[in-house]
Design a protein around this motif. Structure first.
Motif, short mmCIF file in Angstrom:
data_model
loop_
_atom_site.label_atom_id
_atom_site.label_comp_id
_atom_site.label_asym_id
_atom_site.label_seq_id
_atom_site.Cartn_x
_atom_site.Cartn_y
_atom_site.Cartn_z
N ARG A 1 6.43 -41.79 -43.97
CA ARG A 1 5.18 -41.48 -43.33
C ARG A 1 5.08 -41.87 -41.77
NH1 ARG A 1 0.42 -44.38 -46.40
NH2 ARG A 1 -0.84 -43.28 -44.52
N ILE A 2 5.87 -42.78 -41.49
CA ILE A 2 6.00 -43.06 -39.90
C ILE A 2 7.00 -42.02 -39.25
CG2 ILE A 2 6.75 -44.63 -38.07
CD1 ILE A 2 6.46 -47.17 -40.40
N MET A 3 7.92 -41.75 -39.74
CA MET A 3 9.04 -40.70 -39.32
C MET A 3 9.27 -39.94 -40.34
SD MET A 3 10.45 -39.07 -37.08
CE MET A 3 9.54 -39.81 -35.63
N PRO A 4 8.84 -38.45 -40.64
CA PRO A 4 9.25 -38.00 -41.67
C PRO A 4 10.59 -37.58 -41.66
CG PRO A 4 7.17 -36.82 -40.67
CD PRO A 4 7.94 -38.04 -39.90
N VAL B 1 18.39 -35.47 -36.40
CA VAL B 1 18.51 -35.36 -35.19
C VAL B 1 20.00 -36.24 -34.62
CG1 VAL B 1 16.19 -34.80 -34.44
CG2 VAL B 1 17.02 -37.12 -34.56
N VAL B 2 20.65 -35.84 -33.79
CA VAL B 2 21.76 -36.57 -33.30
C VAL B 2 21.71 -37.59 -31.96
CG1 VAL B 2 23.45 -34.73 -33.73
CG2 VAL B 2 22.46 -34.87 -31.52
N SER B 3 20.20 -37.65 -31.68
CA SER B 3 19.87 -38.81 -30.97
C SER B 3 18.28 -39.08 -31.20
CB SER B 3 19.93 -38.55 -29.26
OG SER B 3 18.84 -37.63 -29.09
N PHE B 4 17.95 -40.31 -30.73
CA PHE B 4 16.50 -40.44 -30.88
C PHE B 4 15.48 -40.11 -30.07
CE2 PHE B 4 18.96 -44.58 -32.75
CZ PHE B 4 18.74 -44.16 -34.18
N GLU B 5 16.02 -39.38 -29.01
CA GLU B 5 15.13 -38.65 -27.87
C GLU B 5 14.10 -37.69 -28.76
OE1 GLU B 5 15.14 -39.46 -24.75
OE2 GLU B 5 16.78 -40.76 -25.11
N GLY B 6 12.81 -38.06 -28.16
CA GLY B 6 12.01 -37.17 -28.66
C GLY B 6 11.19 -37.32 -29.90
N LEU B 7 11.71 -38.43 -30.61
CA LEU B 7 10.83 -38.84 -31.91
C LEU B 7 9.54 -39.16 -31.99
CD1 LEU B 7 13.76 -40.87 -33.71
CD2 LEU B 7 13.16 -38.54 -34.27
N GLN B 8 9.27 -39.84 -30.72
CA GLN B 8 7.95 -40.11 -30.29
C GLN B 8 6.77 -39.07 -30.70
OE1 GLN B 8 10.39 -40.07 -28.15
NE2 GLN B 8 9.52 -39.16 -26.18
N ASP B 9 7.28 -37.93 -30.45
CA ASP B 9 6.54 -36.81 -30.48
C ASP B 9 6.08 -36.49 -32.20
OD1 ASP B 9 6.39 -36.44 -27.77
OD2 ASP B 9 8.14 -35.23 -27.81
N HIS B 10 6.74 -37.13 -32.95
CA HIS B 10 6.49 -36.64 -34.34
C HIS B 10 6.04 -38.16 -35.19
CE1 HIS B 10 8.51 -32.87 -33.24
NE2 HIS B 10 9.43 -33.76 -32.92
N VAL B 11 5.82 -39.15 -34.57
CA VAL B 11 5.38 -40.25 -35.12
C VAL B 11 4.01 -39.69 -36.10
CG1 VAL B 11 4.19 -42.55 -35.19
CG2 VAL B 11 6.19 -41.79 -33.49
N PHE B 12 4.03 -40.08 -37.36
CA PHE B 12 2.94 -39.95 -38.33
C PHE B 12 2.62 -38.40 -38.09
CE2 PHE B 12 2.43 -44.70 -37.94
CZ PHE B 12 2.26 -44.82 -39.20
N GLU B 13 3.59 -37.60 -38.08
CA GLU B 13 3.21 -36.25 -37.81
C GLU B 13 2.49 -35.66 -38.95
OE1 GLU B 13 6.21 -32.35 -37.23
OE2 GLU B 13 5.76 -33.52 -35.37
N ASP B 14 3.02 -35.79 -40.33
CA ASP B 14 2.36 -35.21 -41.56
C ASP B 14 0.90 -36.02 -41.74
OD1 ASP B 14 4.55 -33.51 -41.61
OD2 ASP B 14 5.51 -35.01 -43.36
N GLN C 1 12.46 -46.94 -33.78
CA GLN C 1 12.85 -46.34 -32.84
C GLN C 1 11.74 -45.27 -32.35
OE1 GLN C 1 15.53 -45.80 -30.61
NE2 GLN C 1 17.33 -47.04 -31.54
N ALA C 2 11.00 -44.50 -33.11
CA ALA C 2 10.02 -43.62 -32.86
C ALA C 2 8.70 -44.16 -32.23
CB ALA C 2 9.70 -42.69 -33.88
N LEU C 3 8.36 -45.47 -32.77
CA LEU C 3 7.30 -46.49 -32.42
C LEU C 3 7.43 -46.93 -31.17
CD1 LEU C 3 6.41 -48.47 -35.60
CD2 LEU C 3 5.19 -46.25 -34.79
N ILE D 1 4.85 -48.43 -28.17
CA ILE D 1 4.45 -49.75 -28.89
C ILE D 1 5.47 -50.82 -28.50
CG2 ILE D 1 4.17 -50.89 -31.17
CD1 ILE D 1 2.27 -48.70 -30.62
N ARG D 2 5.02 -52.05 -28.10
CA ARG D 2 5.82 -53.03 -27.66
C ARG D 2 5.59 -54.35 -28.65
NH1 ARG D 2 7.54 -49.52 -25.84
NH2 ARG D 2 7.58 -48.87 -23.96
N ALA D 3 4.81 -54.26 -29.67
CA ALA D 3 4.75 -55.26 -30.58
C ALA D 3 3.88 -54.87 -31.87
CB ALA D 3 3.96 -56.72 -30.12
#
Length: 202
Positions: A30-33, A39-52, A90-92, A97-99
């Motif tokens: 749910r956090i990251m579908p 993906v080959v890197s973690f770049e851009g994952l923040q745009d899809h947090v809890f997407e569904d 990684q996405a969070l 998110i810092r904590a």
């Protein structure tokens, strides 16, 4: 909002506004579908947090403008359960998110978060409920979560949370990123590798 810590930098506290997320057993899918695991890197994952979840619920906390820029996530029990995918923390972290303050966490999620410099604080359900309610009523409230003492402060609300002692010590000493530690002394790593019989002769 607290800045993203750099490798080798001690982490004694996190300060920022809160983002209350209700629900037990929120898993990493749910956090990251799963479709973003290719993906080959973690770049851009923040745009899809809890997407569904956001598609199903337009009022989801991660899409709520009241919490834009928040850096302290407040959750309930067994957060980050399910798959061991590191894409979730990684996405969070990339989202800002810092904590994370919650009732309890999946052990693997806890470890994956720690190596990113993302401390997870565990507290009793009543304190978590009070903190979530406070943030919902006053989203601009600043929260401080101290790694060294476990003290959580948000306005007039204060309580104590815990970080596993080994993780706490790694945050306080700046030794929370094992990859950075290896790279920092990579000449020594090479010398050790040369002495290992199963690392030579190929």
């Amino acid at each position: 909002m607290s800045a993203q810590p750099g490798p080798g930098e001690p982490i004694t506290s996190a300060v920022g506004r809160g983002l209350p997320l209700h629900g037990n057993d929120i898993d990493t899918d749910r956090i990251m579908p799963a479709r973003y695991l290719r993906v080959v890197s973690f770049e851009g994952l923040q745009d899809h947090v809890f997407e569904d979840d956001k598609l199903q619920n337009p009022r989801h906390a991660f899409g709520d403008p009241r919490y834009q820029g928040a850096s302290i996530l407040i959750v309930n029990s067994n957060f980050g359960c399910g798959s061991s995918r590191e894409h979730a923390p990684q996405a969070l972290a990339r989202f800002g998110i810092r904590a994370i303050i919650g009732e309890s966490f999946s052990e693997i999620f806890l470890g994956n978060s720690a190596v990113l410099g993302l401390p997870c604080f565990a507290a009793d359900p009543q304190s978590i409920e009070r903190l979530q309610t406070l943030v919902e009523q006053a989203p601009q409230t600043s929260i401080e979560a101290r790694v060294d003492t476990g003290a959580i402060t948000a306005g007039s609300l204060t309580f104590t949370a815990s970080v596993p002692i080994t993780l706490r010590d790694s945050f306080l000493s700046g030794q929370w990123d094992p990859t950075a530690m290896l790279l920092d002394r990579f000449d020594e790593v090479r010398q050790v590798a040369k002495r290992l019989p199963y690392m030579t002769g190929f």
